[in-house]
Motif scaffolding. Structure first.
Motif, short mmCIF file in Angstrom:
data_model
loop_
_atom_site.label_atom_id
_atom_site.label_comp_id
_atom_site.label_asym_id
_atom_site.label_seq_id
_atom_site.Cartn_x
_atom_site.Cartn_y
_atom_site.Cartn_z
N UNK A 181 0.86 -1.18 0.00
CA UNK A 181 0.00 0.00 0.00
C UNK A 181 0.90 1.23 0.00
N UNK A 182 0.64 2.10 -0.95
CA UNK A 182 1.46 3.30 -1.13
C UNK A 182 0.62 4.47 -0.67
N UNK A 191 -3.03 10.38 -0.66
CA UNK A 191 -3.27 9.54 -1.84
C UNK A 191 -2.89 8.12 -1.47
N UNK A 193 -2.73 4.10 -2.73
CA UNK A 193 -2.84 3.14 -3.83
C UNK A 193 -2.36 1.78 -3.37
N UNK A 195 -0.46 -1.41 -4.87
CA UNK A 195 0.39 -1.76 -6.00
C UNK A 195 0.76 -3.23 -5.91
N UNK A 563 -1.38 -0.88 -10.45
CA UNK A 563 -1.67 0.02 -9.32
C UNK A 563 -3.07 0.59 -9.44
N UNK A 564 -3.69 0.80 -8.30
CA UNK A 564 -5.04 1.37 -8.29
C UNK A 564 -5.29 2.02 -6.93
N UNK A 565 -6.19 2.96 -6.93
CA UNK A 565 -6.52 3.63 -5.67
C UNK A 565 -7.26 2.68 -4.74
N UNK B 29 7.16 1.19 -0.80
CA UNK B 29 6.03 2.05 -0.49
C UNK B 29 6.44 3.50 -0.70
N UNK B 515 0.50 -1.32 -15.38
CA UNK B 515 -0.90 -0.94 -15.59
C UNK B 515 -1.40 -0.07 -14.45
N UNK B 517 -4.98 1.44 -12.94
CA UNK B 517 -6.40 1.09 -13.05
C UNK B 517 -7.28 2.20 -12.48
#
Lengths: 566, 566
Positions: A181-182, A191, A193, A195, A563-565, B29, B515, B517
């Protein structure tokens, strides 16, 4: 069959083996999983005869049991350097279908993850160890290595190098977390994300084997590529197919037993002169190449491979070097050198070719020894070591090809071309058991340091130059300069002077080659130990890689992030 | 000058910084040492005006203070994409003497060891951070990036990438012990040897900079090569010399302050069209090349470099891709995409070029949106983002060269050639401060998936294709296939369907590209974060390397062993 109590290591789980290997690799001290002694006390009373029978059972027959996409034809005309025809026929790949099969096999292997792959490969190495005598015989009769060496280098030591490659590859992959988790602090809400990092292989890896060390030089590439998720196509030398056929068979079985597609490893035997390595190297699916062989094709693979985006690891040719300055144990030094030159008739990629010493001679514990006396004494040591034909063949093995034989027979003309003289001629030894084997002792040619053209070309086989220099300083300078330009897999120095040893270390760093100092006993410059000694450095033209540094494994896989939120 | 209390990190010793960076790299991270905000609260009240003055002080003058072996001539005809002529004259290297100086500088740097090198480089990065506004202005006026971006990407973010490369290089070197005792059990006395492992650099590293990201794309190579003991020659793009001149100046000063030869880093500016990169690449001393630029010369470097035994890291060109399937936040998606396309006029190597969506349209939180409506809405979002010229230039920056300008002005013919239509034309924006700057908004061209020739070529600059497919499945298939063949630095997907996201992840793995997302907020597909996101993967033709995986550093050094009995 195997005496489990003899090595308590065998009771370990593959996970424990991997952890031990990782620790050993980090420490670089002594470690070996696969005992190198062919003694019945280690491998069991029946291991040797059963391994020989298993080897003999292959002769004169089709090699069956390989999984692969075959084209219906068969190849194979192996003849032992000791004389006998092997008569094994191997199924020939249908290259299109084989590439398809390899590509299809990859995803499940990739998605199994680095640890699973590593432990399956440990299982495969353990299974290969069970076949050590069978494979040792196959190496003996394809390479011409003497049997004990063929057993050791061809089986347990190759297996240790394979395990080292598995460990190195795993260590590099294990550094990439699976998911993180970033969270980047900001003015308001951070923010955040998720990953995910997926380790992906490059694709199909091609391993091109050589005639002299069919398994030892192939295992690092095979196991490093498999450990990083690639599929492997093994293209053996046409005269040394059988050891790699056995290897592929065992790997396929272990993969299948673990629920993976056996066609992750395929054998691509070719007829002599077919040029299959080039055909395979030019395939789009092939992304990694491991090659051991001559510099011509090796250079082509490097150049064209780069143009195609391939990762190419090569071991080609070089001029291995010994610098003799002085010694406090002349007898032991000569004995060690004589063995290094004699072992497998100088047909190791690590055998010394160039011995530099001052034309004015060297200081020893037996007094000052002139250049000429040194040559005579070294020739004498070789003569004593190889004087008894029956014992000699257990060190020399057999010459592997006509090129080596012709070189062994023309020392006088090599010497004449170089403006030098034959110090000790190569003697023909009669093999007590195999009359057709061509067995030769190493020959020594004395030349002046000015005869660069002669000694800067690899003279594969039983030819060693004694090169007279003006001083040890000139020896070291010439060593560094020739190796930087022409490459070397090994170097050694003999001196009683710490200043000279320091200078030799600096010269070795300049040359880009590992250095052995004052070897007098049972360690030889030609030998490297898995988990401790790098084989090659990648720092000179002899090889662009080393077994197994991180560069040898890091280029075999990539990391794909998603990666995604959150 | 700098407000130390704002970031307590600045009080750390270089050793502590290195340890933090190593931890961050292992964890992947969030981590940043160099604050990306140009706010006075972070960098101090005077930092911005003083940095601008420092930048302006260079204009119209010779750039003095560089150490190097110069030939007496000078080069430099940089003109800001915003109009002004920089008028800085740089001393031109004497290549022979420069190579000699670099080679001479190496041994002391090599022998200082990996940890010392890393901490000196941390110092250099901290010193570069002090010059962030000065360098930011130089990047602004050579690349044409808008100022805030030039500051962020050109200074702190480039510094973070440099620190990441230092950490990655150190981590890889630290795995090799300095010295071990190797003890092999035997029948009698064990065999005992001492083995010393020396990490040696490859030689001189050449870094070839680009016009658009002169520092960001150069720092990973510069710092990775230095950290592994190499000397570096930096060959900037002829139109973006100043930011790298400042960089080299700072590195030289830090090296000198620490007792090292400043000529470990040298600047090799060239006149436009001189071909100095090729001259340097062909030097025997050059063993590593880092290159950012077009695929023609990049491919030549890879091919010829392999033939010369060089390690070549390239970033070339690709077709970055977005797959749009569905969204639950149309407005945010369009806003995010509009910004991605607009930022620096699409002149990032990471800007999306190909947006695939079904010809039948997509489902959104605002109902079903047809292919045509999507184009209009995305064009509208770009229009709203860039409608005000004064604000627009702070996102768009200026076009960097005539190639980009010509492409921006010929959308109609690009569309006609592809059998498509202009969905949103590229608008000319008038820069309120720099009337000579050519500023363009991104243009959209709608094409059918059949128009492969058009969208599989990189259209560097403000041209994006909206590609109509039969289905999301076809979008994903075409994405994977085109990227595998033509490369990409980035990819993203929008979908509300977990199954589609899974399929997109698999397609990205097949394609070999990272990617993103459903990016809806303040993270954009064009941006990667040091220590967490890899920039590039090395797994597709756009780049053979990634900032900074282990393969990016492992090939920059070798290990030379010296062993002897004890």
């Amino acid at each position: 069959m195997r005496d489990v109590t003899a090595t308590d290591q065998t009771a370990q789980t593959p996970d424990q083996v991997l952890d031990d290997a990782l620790k050993a690799l980090a420490e670089r001290s002594y470690f070996s999983r696969y005992p190198e002694s062919p003694s019945p006390r280690v491998y069991g009373e029946n291991a040797a005869p059963e391994g020989l029978s298993a080897y003999e059972a292959h002769l004169g027959k089709p090699f069956e049991g390989l999984a692969g996409a075959f084209d219906g034809s068969s190849v194979g005309d192996e003849v032992s350097p000791y004389g006998p025809t092997l008569g094994v026929a191997y199924p020939h790949l249908d290259v299109d279908a084989a590439m398809q099969a390899a590509s299809t096999a990859i995803p499940a292997w990739r998605d199994a993850g680095a640890r699973k792959r590593a432990t399956v490969l440990v299982e495969a190495l353990d299974a290969l160890n069970e076949r050590s005598f069978e494979i040792g015989n196959a190496v003996h009769h394809t390479s011409g290595q003497p049997f004990v060496m063929a057993f050791q280098a061809g089986a347990p030591q190759a297996q240790d190098r394979g395990l080292e490659a598995v460990a190195a590859a795993y260590a590099e992959q294990a550094r990439v977390p699976e998911s993180v988790t970033w969270e980047k602090p900001g003015k308001g809400e951070p923010l955040r994300m998720r990953k995910d990092y997926r380790i992906v292989p490059r694709g199909v890896a091609l391993v091109v084997g050589c005639n002299t060390f069919p398994t030892w030089n192939a295992y690092p590439g095979i196991f490093a590529s498999l450990a990083t998720g690639n599929a492997v196509v093994v293209k053996p030398h046409p005269r040394a197919i059988l050891p790699l056929a056995m290897t592929v068979e065992t790997l396929q079985k272990t993969l299948q037993d673990n629920g993976f597609d056996p066609q992750l490893v395929q054998l691509a035997p070719e007829a002599d002169g077919e040029g299959l390595a080039k055909t395979l190297a030019e395939r789009d699916e092939v992304k990694i190449i491991d090659y051991t062989g001559g510099p011509g094709f090796g250079g082509w693979l490097e150049r064209e491979g780069a143009a195609r985006g391939q990762q190419v690891y090569t071991e080609k040719a070089g001029v291995n070097t010994v610098v003799v300055d002085s010694t406090d144990n002349l007898k032991a030094m000569l004995g060690n050198l004589a063995f290094s030159l004699s072992l497998y008739t100088g047909q190791m990629c690590t055998t010394p070719q160039n011995i530099y010493l001052p034309k004015g001679g060297i200081d020893t514990d037996e007094g000052h020894v002139s250049f000429e006396e040194f040559g005579q004494k070294l020739g004498g040591a070789i003569g004593r070591l190889t004087g008894d034909d029956e014992k000699a063949v257990e060190i020399l093995g057999a010459t592997v090809n006509d090129d080596v034989r012709s070189r062994a027979g023309s020392l006088a003309s090599i010497a004449a071309d170089a403006g030098g003289s034959v110090v000790a001629d190569s003697r023909e030894v009669t093999h007590p058991k195999y009359p057709d084997a061509v067995v030769r002792t190493p020959g020594l040619v004395g030349v002046d340091v000015a005869a660069r053209d002669a000694y800067t070309t690899e003279q594969f086989g039983p030819v060693t130059f004694l090169i007279g220099t003006d001083s040890t300083q000139q020896s070291l300078d010439t060593f560094a300069e020739t190796v930087r330009r022409h490459g070397a897999m090994t170097a050694s120095v003999y001196s009683t002077d710490e200043g000279v040893l320091d200078a030799a270390r600096d010269a070795a760093v300049d040359a880009g080659v590992a250095l052995s100092e004052n070897l007098l006993g049972q360690v030889f410059v030609n030998q490297t130990a898995a988990f401790s000694d790098y084989h090659g450095t990648g720092a000179n033209p002899a090889a662009n890689s080393a077994y197994s540094d991180s560069a040898f494994v890091a280029g075999r896989f990539r990391v794909i992030t998603a990666r995604r939120h959150v």
